[in-house]
Design a protein around this motif. Structure first.
Motif, PDB file in Angstrom:
ATOM      1  N   MET A   1      31.918 -53.800  -0.614  1.00  0.00           N
ATOM      2  CA  MET A   1      32.806 -52.840   0.081  1.00  0.00           C
ATOM      3  C   MET A   1      32.269 -52.078   1.484  1.00  0.00           C
ATOM      4  SD  MET A   1      32.757 -49.961  -3.159  1.00  0.00           S
ATOM      5  CE  MET A   1      33.547 -48.727  -2.131  1.00  0.00           C
ATOM      6  N   SER A   2      33.125 -52.045   2.290  1.00  0.00           N
ATOM      7  CA  SER A   2      32.928 -51.418   3.767  1.00  0.00           C
ATOM      8  C   SER A   2      32.175 -50.140   3.659  1.00  0.00           C
ATOM      9  CB  SER A   2      34.104 -51.470   4.601  1.00  0.00           C
ATOM     10  OG  SER A   2      33.880 -50.966   5.810  1.00  0.00           O
ATOM     11  N   ARG A   3      31.066 -50.214   4.157  1.00  0.00           N
ATOM     12  CA  ARG A   3      30.360 -48.888   4.518  1.00  0.00           C
ATOM     13  C   ARG A   3      30.454 -48.291   5.918  1.00  0.00           C
ATOM     14  NH1 ARG A   3      24.636 -51.035   2.778  1.00  0.00           N
ATOM     15  NH2 ARG A   3      25.071 -52.840   4.536  1.00  0.00           N
ATOM     16  N   SER A   4      30.252 -47.209   5.858  1.00  0.00           N
ATOM     17  CA  SER A   4      29.974 -46.510   7.412  1.00  0.00           C
ATOM     18  C   SER A   4      28.484 -46.606   7.691  1.00  0.00           C
ATOM     19  CB  SER A   4      30.290 -44.985   7.247  1.00  0.00           C
ATOM     20  OG  SER A   4      30.011 -44.369   8.392  1.00  0.00           O
ATOM     21  N   VAL A   5      28.294 -47.346   8.826  1.00  0.00           N
ATOM     22  CA  VAL A   5      27.129 -47.760   9.364  1.00  0.00           C
ATOM     23  C   VAL A   5      26.739 -47.179  10.929  1.00  0.00           C
ATOM     24  CG1 VAL A   5      25.631 -49.783  10.074  1.00  0.00           C
ATOM     25  CG2 VAL A   5      26.951 -49.886   8.213  1.00  0.00           C
ATOM     26  N   LEU A   6      25.710 -46.303  10.988  1.00  0.00           N
ATOM     27  CA  LEU A   6      25.558 -45.961  12.362  1.00  0.00           C
ATOM     28  C   LEU A   6      24.285 -46.553  12.928  1.00  0.00           C
ATOM     29  CD1 LEU A   6      25.846 -43.931  14.890  1.00  0.00           C
ATOM     30  CD2 LEU A   6      24.725 -42.280  13.575  1.00  0.00           C
ATOM     31  N   VAL A   7      24.317 -47.176  14.242  1.00  0.00           N
ATOM     32  CA  VAL A   7      23.282 -47.857  14.828  1.00  0.00           C
ATOM     33  C   VAL A   7      22.963 -46.883  16.000  1.00  0.00           C
ATOM     34  CG1 VAL A   7      22.261 -49.779  15.878  1.00  0.00           C
ATOM     35  CG2 VAL A   7      23.551 -49.943  13.665  1.00  0.00           C
ATOM     36  N   THR A   8      21.667 -46.150  16.274  1.00  0.00           N
ATOM     37  CA  THR A   8      21.591 -45.769  17.463  1.00  0.00           C
ATOM     38  C   THR A   8      20.931 -46.567  18.473  1.00  0.00           C
ATOM     39  OG1 THR A   8      19.081 -45.170  16.723  1.00  0.00           O
ATOM     40  CG2 THR A   8      21.034 -43.392  16.397  1.00  0.00           C
ATOM     41  N   GLY A   9      21.412 -46.628  19.860  1.00  0.00           N
ATOM     42  CA  GLY A   9      20.945 -47.471  20.948  1.00  0.00           C
ATOM     43  C   GLY A   9      21.672 -48.945  20.588  1.00  0.00           C
ATOM     44  N   GLY A  10      22.794 -48.816  20.021  1.00  0.00           N
ATOM     45  CA  GLY A  10      23.504 -50.202  19.705  1.00  0.00           C
ATOM     46  C   GLY A  10      24.171 -50.728  20.808  1.00  0.00           C
ATOM     47  N   ASN A  11      23.941 -50.384  21.953  1.00  0.00           N
ATOM     48  CA  ASN A  11      24.828 -51.101  23.057  1.00  0.00           C
ATOM     49  C   ASN A  11      24.132 -52.327  23.797  1.00  0.00           C
ATOM     50  OD1 ASN A  11      22.802 -49.099  23.695  1.00  0.00           O
ATOM     51  ND2 ASN A  11      23.807 -49.377  26.103  1.00  0.00           N
ATOM     52  N   ARG A  12      22.840 -52.708  23.476  1.00  0.00           N
ATOM     53  CA  ARG A  12      22.249 -53.814  23.944  1.00  0.00           C
ATOM     54  C   ARG A  12      21.155 -54.328  23.124  1.00  0.00           C
ATOM     55  NH1 ARG A  12      17.844 -52.522  27.766  1.00  0.00           N
ATOM     56  NH2 ARG A  12      17.553 -50.024  27.435  1.00  0.00           N
ATOM     57  N   GLY A  13      20.614 -55.549  23.613  1.00  0.00           N
ATOM     58  CA  GLY A  13      19.664 -56.083  22.714  1.00  0.00           C
ATOM     59  C   GLY A  13      19.520 -56.187  21.257  1.00  0.00           C
ATOM     60  N   ILE A  14      18.473 -55.603  20.506  1.00  0.00           N
ATOM     61  CA  ILE A  14      18.392 -55.692  19.209  1.00  0.00           C
ATOM     62  C   ILE A  14      19.509 -54.776  18.590  1.00  0.00           C
ATOM     63  CG2 ILE A  14      16.924 -54.595  17.226  1.00  0.00           C
ATOM     64  CD1 ILE A  14      14.471 -55.488  19.279  1.00  0.00           C
ATOM     65  N   GLY A  15      19.604 -53.709  19.236  1.00  0.00           N
ATOM     66  CA  GLY A  15      20.691 -52.665  18.585  1.00  0.00           C
ATOM     67  C   GLY A  15      22.063 -53.327  18.693  1.00  0.00           C
ATOM     68  N   LEU A  16      22.489 -54.030  19.752  1.00  0.00           N
ATOM     69  CA  LEU A  16      23.820 -54.857  19.608  1.00  0.00           C
ATOM     70  C   LEU A  16      23.750 -55.783  18.673  1.00  0.00           C
ATOM     71  CD1 LEU A  16      26.339 -55.338  20.815  1.00  0.00           C
ATOM     72  CD2 LEU A  16      25.352 -56.677  22.710  1.00  0.00           C
ATOM     73  N   ALA A  17      22.690 -56.613  18.573  1.00  0.00           N
ATOM     74  CA  ALA A  17      22.672 -57.685  17.584  1.00  0.00           C
ATOM     75  C   ALA A  17      22.688 -56.998  15.902  1.00  0.00           C
ATOM     76  CB  ALA A  17      21.188 -58.350  17.524  1.00  0.00           C
ATOM     77  N   ILE A  18      22.168 -55.871  15.860  1.00  0.00           N
ATOM     78  CA  ILE A  18      22.111 -55.187  14.684  1.00  0.00           C
ATOM     79  C   ILE A  18      23.663 -54.913  14.307  1.00  0.00           C
ATOM     80  CG2 ILE A  18      21.425 -53.206  13.069  1.00  0.00           C
ATOM     81  CD1 ILE A  18      18.739 -53.573  14.692  1.00  0.00           C
ATOM     82  N   ALA A  19      24.102 -54.263  15.441  1.00  0.00           N
ATOM     83  CA  ALA A  19      25.605 -53.778  15.071  1.00  0.00           C
ATOM     84  C   ALA A  19      26.723 -55.044  14.798  1.00  0.00           C
ATOM     85  CB  ALA A  19      26.187 -53.064  16.499  1.00  0.00           C
ATOM     86  N   ARG A  20      26.425 -56.022  15.581  1.00  0.00           N
ATOM     87  CA  ARG A  20      27.079 -57.283  15.612  1.00  0.00           C
ATOM     88  C   ARG A  20      27.026 -57.554  13.740  1.00  0.00           C
ATOM     89  NH1 ARG A  20      24.499 -60.657  18.516  1.00  0.00           N
ATOM     90  NH2 ARG A  20      25.758 -59.482  20.173  1.00  0.00           N
ATOM     91  N   ALA A  21      25.787 -57.802  13.333  1.00  0.00           N
ATOM     92  CA  ALA A  21      25.596 -58.246  11.860  1.00  0.00           C
ATOM     93  C   ALA A  21      26.208 -57.543  10.878  1.00  0.00           C
ATOM     94  CB  ALA A  21      24.027 -58.175  11.823  1.00  0.00           C
ATOM     95  N   PHE A  22      26.150 -56.329  11.057  1.00  0.00           N
ATOM     96  CA  PHE A  22      26.989 -55.225  10.043  1.00  0.00           C
ATOM     97  C   PHE A  22      28.594 -55.440  10.137  1.00  0.00           C
ATOM     98  CE2 PHE A  22      23.013 -53.119   9.575  1.00  0.00           C
ATOM     99  CZ  PHE A  22      22.745 -52.915   8.383  1.00  0.00           C
ATOM    100  N   ALA A  23      29.048 -55.570  11.568  1.00  0.00           N
ATOM    101  CA  ALA A  23      30.591 -55.636  11.785  1.00  0.00           C
ATOM    102  C   ALA A  23      30.903 -57.079  11.333  1.00  0.00           C
ATOM    103  CB  ALA A  23      30.778 -55.737  13.307  1.00  0.00           C
ATOM    104  N   ASP A  24      30.058 -58.053  11.368  1.00  0.00           N
ATOM    105  CA  ASP A  24      30.485 -59.548  10.973  1.00  0.00           C
ATOM    106  C   ASP A  24      30.555 -59.216   9.443  1.00  0.00           C
ATOM    107  OD1 ASP A  24      30.677 -60.173  13.423  1.00  0.00           O
ATOM    108  OD2 ASP A  24      28.955 -61.424  13.280  1.00  0.00           O
ATOM    109  N   ALA A  25      29.885 -58.553   8.532  1.00  0.00           N
ATOM    110  CA  ALA A  25      29.882 -58.395   7.348  1.00  0.00           C
ATOM    111  C   ALA A  25      30.999 -57.454   6.703  1.00  0.00           C
ATOM    112  CB  ALA A  25      28.567 -57.880   6.781  1.00  0.00           C
TER     113      ALA A  25
END
Length: 239
Positions: A1-25
């Motif tokens: 199921m698609s969940r609501s995920v919030l990543v603070t500081g998700g605009n670059r570096g590690i945060g962006l990679a984390i956002a990408r991983a959840f979005a890809d899932a």
């Protein structure tokens, strides 16, 4: 199921990679950014970008209301936003110290407190805090940063004990030296000196940190809480 995920500081570096991983899932991902404009990649990934300074309680509240309206209550929170103001102790001003703690530690308190409100009602949730190997090892010139990142461990373990009965887990990921824009500014000699301290002999990739975060937010990690997961190539082992 698609969940609501919030990543603070998700605009670059590690945060962006984390956002990408959840979005890809397939999750619905929102990220916060403090200044400038969010990268175009976020829009391509379908991520919601919300301008928010986590040192301001009012901005945190506005951010959560926007995310809740568009994605629903936050089910997975990744507290990644952080700053550095490096300086040797005797030259470090009170502002250098308190501003880093206000973002890295108190800012995390603000977003975790706000996110867990809905998690408690739902009787489920995942919280992952991004600390650092520096919080375990210490680092000359980073007393403020190390204190803030070490504080996240005690904070997470207290939250884990407090909210565990509601099936809310709270864990910490402690990256070592990661190949991001922040480390690219180091000289070749500095980078070589750092790598020599790492048993695996290389920097981490942001995607390797993101993989650990996504695991901790998964069903497979439902019985893991209050843990500190190092993603540091062995640099901080024993701490």
């Amino acid at each position: 199921m698609s969940r609501s995920v919030l990543v603070t500081g998700g605009n670059r570096g590690i945060g962006l990679a984390i956002a990408r991983a959840f979005a890809d899932a397939g999750d619905k991902v929102a990220v916060t950014y403090r200044t400038g404009e969010p990268p175009e990649e976020l829009a391509k990934l379908g991520c919601l970008a919300v301008k928010c300074d986590i040192t301001e309680a009012e901005q945190v509240e506005r951010c959560f209301k926007e995310v809740e309206e568009k994605h629903g209550a936050v089910e997975v929170l990744v507290a990644n936003a952080g700053v550095t103001r490096d300086q040797l102790l005797l030259r470090m001003s009170e502002e250098d110290f308190t501003s880093v703690l206000d973002t890295n530690l108190t800012g995390t308190f603000r977003v975790v407190k706000r996110a867990t409100r809905a998690m408690l009602r739902a009787r489920k949730g995942r919280v992952v805090l991004i600390s650092s190997v520096v919080g375990l090892l210490g680092s000359a010139g980073q007393a403020n940063y190390a204190a803030s990142k070490a504080g996240l461990v005690g904070f997470a373990r207290s939250v884990a004990r407090e909210l565990g009965s509601r099936s809310i887990t709270c864990n910490v990921v402690a990256p070592g030296f990661v190949d991001t824009d922040m480390t690219k500014v180091l000289s070749d000699d500095q980078r070589e000196g750092i790598v020599k301290q790492v048993p695996l002999g290389r920097y981490a990739q942001p995607e390797e940190v993101a993989a650990s975060v996504r695991f901790l937010a998964s069903d497979e990690a439902a019985y893991i809480t209050g843990a500190v997961i190092p993603v540091d190539g062995g640099l901080g082992m024993g701490h």
